[in-house]
Design a protein around this motif. Sequence first.
Motif, PDB file in Angstrom:
ATOM      1  N   HIS A  28       0.819  -1.213   0.000  1.00  0.00           N
ATOM      2  CA  HIS A  28       0.000   0.000   0.000  1.00  0.00           C
ATOM      3  C   HIS A  28       0.856   1.266   0.000  1.00  0.00           C
ATOM      4  O   HIS A  28       0.572   2.206  -0.735  1.00  0.00           O
ATOM      5  N   ASN A  29       1.904   1.272   0.794  1.00  0.00           N
ATOM      6  CA  ASN A  29       2.715   2.480   0.961  1.00  0.00           C
ATOM      7  C   ASN A  29       3.779   2.672  -0.114  1.00  0.00           C
ATOM      8  O   ASN A  29       4.199   3.797  -0.365  1.00  0.00           O
ATOM      9  N   LYS A  30       4.247   1.604  -0.741  1.00  0.00           N
ATOM     10  CA  LYS A  30       5.409   1.733  -1.625  1.00  0.00           C
ATOM     11  C   LYS A  30       5.212   1.194  -3.044  1.00  0.00           C
ATOM     12  O   LYS A  30       6.030   1.440  -3.918  1.00  0.00           O
ATOM     13  N   GLU A  39      11.369   4.059  -3.342  1.00  0.00           N
ATOM     14  CA  GLU A  39      10.357   3.332  -2.568  1.00  0.00           C
ATOM     15  C   GLU A  39      10.204   1.898  -3.063  1.00  0.00           C
ATOM     16  O   GLU A  39       9.982   0.986  -2.267  1.00  0.00           O
TER      17      GLU A  39
END
Length: 189
Positions: A28-30, A39
Amino acid sequence: LDALVGGGTGDADQNIYDVRNAMQLCLHNKVGIFRKGEELDEAVDSLRQIYQQSLNLKVSKASRNKPTSPEIDLAMRLPGMVRVALTIAKGAQARVESRGGHTREDHPARDDANWLKRTLARWPKGADEPELTYEPVGLIELPPGERGYGGATMIKMERSIEDYNAAVGAAWREAGWQETEEPLGSELV
């Protein structure tokens, strides 16, 4: 079950839900729609660690004694889920362009000169991570071009459609493609 959870050593120490949540957060974040090389590098490193953790999952004694258990089901599926996550992240990391709905903020141009191809991933038995190879996207009728989504700039392919299509069959055969009853490109006629 013992062979799948902790390698049958009795030393399993990874919480199933913590490992799953770490994988989800990492993706989700990267590894979202808008991506950056740094990232993606971090995501691949994290997912390598998460994959190793997924091979050493602990299951509660209560779950081991039930005929069906969501915990055991997740323990059996989670290593495969992490393998897919790592494969996606590695493919995104390798593709240094923006294409379709995925944008590399550090490579905003769509690069048909170098990336008009499919990413193929396979995970050889016993390997710690997948191998990526590539094949041509296939025969094309129209030249690749801006479709109104993704990055606003594009690096055009340098060959004609005819030259590109002529090279597709040779590349597919080199990769092990087998002839079919319908000749290559017959659907374009």
